[in-house]
Design an enzyme around this catalytic site. Structure first.
Site, short mmCIF file in Angstrom:
data_model
loop_
_atom_site.label_atom_id
_atom_site.label_comp_id
_atom_site.label_asym_id
_atom_site.label_seq_id
_atom_site.Cartn_x
_atom_site.Cartn_y
_atom_site.Cartn_z
N VAL A 1 -8.04 91.52 21.78
CA VAL A 1 -7.28 90.68 20.86
C VAL A 1 -6.00 90.20 21.52
O VAL A 1 -5.51 90.82 22.47
CB VAL A 1 -6.93 91.43 19.55
CG1 VAL A 1 -8.19 91.88 18.85
CG2 VAL A 1 -6.02 92.62 19.84
N ASP A 2 -5.50 89.09 21.03
CA ASP A 2 -4.19 88.60 21.44
C ASP A 2 -3.14 89.19 20.50
O ASP A 2 -3.49 89.80 19.49
CB ASP A 2 -4.16 87.07 21.38
CG ASP A 2 -2.97 86.48 22.12
OD1 ASP A 2 -2.26 87.24 22.80
OD2 ASP A 2 -2.77 85.26 22.01
N LYS A 3 -1.88 89.00 20.82
CA LYS A 3 -0.82 89.51 19.95
C LYS A 3 -0.46 88.49 18.88
O LYS A 3 -0.67 88.73 17.69
CB LYS A 3 0.43 89.87 20.76
CG LYS A 3 1.61 90.36 19.88
CD LYS A 3 2.84 90.65 20.71
CE LYS A 3 3.54 89.40 21.16
NZ LYS A 3 4.24 88.68 20.06
N ILE B 1 -4.32 91.73 24.85
CA ILE B 1 -4.11 90.88 26.02
C ILE B 1 -3.15 89.77 25.62
O ILE B 1 -3.46 88.94 24.78
CB ILE B 1 -5.44 90.29 26.51
CG1 ILE B 1 -6.44 91.41 26.81
CG2 ILE B 1 -5.23 89.43 27.74
CD1 ILE B 1 -7.83 90.92 27.15
#
Length: 543
Positions: free
Chosen positions: A321-323, A490
């Site tokens: 996942v992204d932030k 990531i």
């Protein structure tokens, strides 16, 4: 129920045969005339898209009917029909139920996907008769002057006629770099404008465009492989099928010749024995289980493209996942500013500089939108040159005079080559440990370019931003933890900042983080993937 799906869609009007029309280079400010547009539409030079690969109704029906499993049972049914024992065909019930479930589910998905394609038909801006008009992408024609801004997708191959922009061509080339496009440079259809704006002349439309050629090539690819469960089940049925044919012959010989029964009784008895050897109920129960899963997902507003993907979902053991936008809300806010040289540049000076800075930039990303909302003062100066922020280099800049250049971006990038940056970096670490995203504003003695800043830079202030963690994020990540699914974060932000945000969101192992810039080899990346949960300062190419 199935009848409604079998209704044929209205036939689209056929594309007119192309008539050779000389290309023209229209003025970027005037564009084509209405007469020129009509001439190209009539001549077949419109941008009507190539239909993306997808199964037709006929292909869906054939896929669900013409299977080895069905063939085996139809063969047995043919034997029963041959002796006119109609009441003994009840074993076909599960077969038809299984076919019906598969056909209806595939047709429902096809209908929803087709509707989504219609609702998401892109709109574009074009210059015609000196006026900017909005039109559908399919109504654009070759030689049209199209206007592109941040977030716009290029609908056809084009050449920049005026202006300058940065384009991300990752969807069509696999390269995640943001490429600067000047007048005369080519734009590929399917790419996105990241920042800047331009007017471009369309050169290849419809089937000639790059993305349409990719679509045509995609049609040449084979079908998707079956899932492991369905492949194993099909393999089991095949082996059983190979075995029951000789067994069926022997059983018929036993019934007809050895025991001396009549042909009708022998056939019915043999078919009944063979049907009992084939686990037809297993196929039906598998389909019912998949449909039940699809119904549950549909209740959560999830569109399932294929029944087999339920099994794929069940096999997931790692989720990346992204932030921003995933763990946190997409919108950012500025929390505070921290002057680093208050004796020379006080807080009011920083706010004035930032007001001039943001007024020179376009609102093409969430960070700049937050900065514009916070530094909303009146701009006093006009920028001579700007360098838009990009995720690849992690900073942007504005030049007001030859000796007044300001850079704004990731502190560790801007201060990497500065000898006396220890104190500023220490403060950056302190705020990052609290979960803040930290930007550094610095006065730069060099010029604006895409190279890493190596000239002397005076740190003026830190700008502290934050994202609110999504309300459902902790419960979501706790659910994945209970299911044994590892979560990897990531992000392009500072690794310490991302680690703190991930910890607050309840992601297990969030304290194990790494700066992706230190991962230079495949071996280092593989080891970090096993050891670490959070990856910070990840470039688009690394993502």
């Amino acid at each position: 129920m199935a009848a409604s799906f079998l209704k044929r869609k209205p036939k689209e009007p056929e594309r007119p045969q192309r008539v050779e029309i000389p290309a023209v280079e229209a003025d970027p400010e005037l564009g084509l005339t209405g007469e020129q547009v009509h001439e190209r539409l009539a001549g077949g030079w419109d941008n009507r898209p190539v239909e993306p690969p997808g199964a037709t109704v006929q292909q869906i029906i054939v896929k669900n009917v013409c299977t080895y499993f069905n063939f085996l049972f139809f063969l047995l049914a043919g034997c029963v029909i041959a002796v006119r024992q109609w009441l003994n065909l009840t074993f076909l019930g599960p077969v038809f139920c299984n076919m019906f479930i598969g056909i209806v589910q595939d047709l429902r998905v096809k209908k929803k996907v087709d509707n989504l394609r219609i609702m998401s038909a892109p709109k574009c801006r074009a210059v015609r008769d000196g006026q900017i008009v909005q039109t559908e992408a399919a109504a654009l024609v070759r030689d049209d002057i199209a206007v592109f801004g941040p977030g716009d997708q290029i609908p056809a191959d084009a050449v920049v006629a005026a202006g300058e922009c940065r384009v991300n061509e990752a969807l069509v080339t696999g390269e995640a770099d943001e490429i600067v496009k000047h007048p005369g440079d080519a734009l590929l259809s399917g790419s996105f404008v990241v920042s800047g704006s331009c007017r471009a002349r369309l050169t290849k439309v419809g089937a000639d465009s790059f993305v349409s050629r990719l679509t045509i090539e995609a049609r040449q690819t084979g079908s998707q492989p079956q899932s492991e469960m369905m492949r194993s089940l099909t393999s089991l049925i095949k082996w059983i099928g190979f075995l029951v044919i000789p067994l069926g012959v022997l059983m018929f010989i036993k019934e007809y010749h050895w025991i001396g029964r009549d042909a009708v009784t022998s056939v019915v008895s043999t078919v009944g024995s063979i049907v009992g050897m084939i686990p037809e109920g297993l196929y039906l129960l598998t389909s019912l289980a998949l449909v039940a899963s699809i119904i549950r997902l549909a209740g959560r507003r999830t569109l399932v493209h294929d029944m087999d993907c339920i099994e794929t979902l069940a096999r997931v053991d790692t989720l990346c996942v992204d932030k921003t936008g995933t763990i946190t809300e997409p919108a950012m806010i500025v929390d505070d500013i921290v002057p680093l040289v208050p004796d020379r540049f006080c807080e009011d000076d920083i706010r004035s500089i930032m007001a001039d800075y943001v007024s020179a930039m376009q609102s093409d990303n969430d960070t700049m939108i937050a900065l514009k909302q916070y530094f909303d003062g009146t701009a006093r100066r006009v920028a001579q040159q700007t360098l838009p922020f990009s995720s690849a280099k992690k900073y942007g800049g504005v030049q007001f005079h030859s000796d007044e250049v300001y850079l704004l971006g990731a502190p560790d990038i801007l201060l990497a080559s500065q000898p006396d940056a220890a104190d500023a970096l220490r403060q950056v670490e302190e705020f990052s440990a609290k979960g803040c995203r930290v930007l550094l504003l610095g006065l730069y003695e060099g010029g604006l370019n895409d190279d890493a800043p190596t000239a002397p830079l005076l740190p003026l202030s830190l700008v502290l931003l934050s994202n609110k963690i999504r309300e459902a994020a902790p419960d979501t990540f706790a659910y994945f933890a209970r299911q044994g699914v590892a979560v990897k974060v990531i992000s392009g932000d500072n690794a310490l900042t991302v680690s703190e945000v991930a910890r607050r969101a309840g992601i297990e192992g969030a304290e194990n983080y790494v700066d992706a810039r230190t991962l230079q080899t495949e071996n280092q990346l593989a080891q970090a993937a096993e050891r670490c949960t959070v990856f910070g300062r990840v470039t688009p190419d690394q993502k």
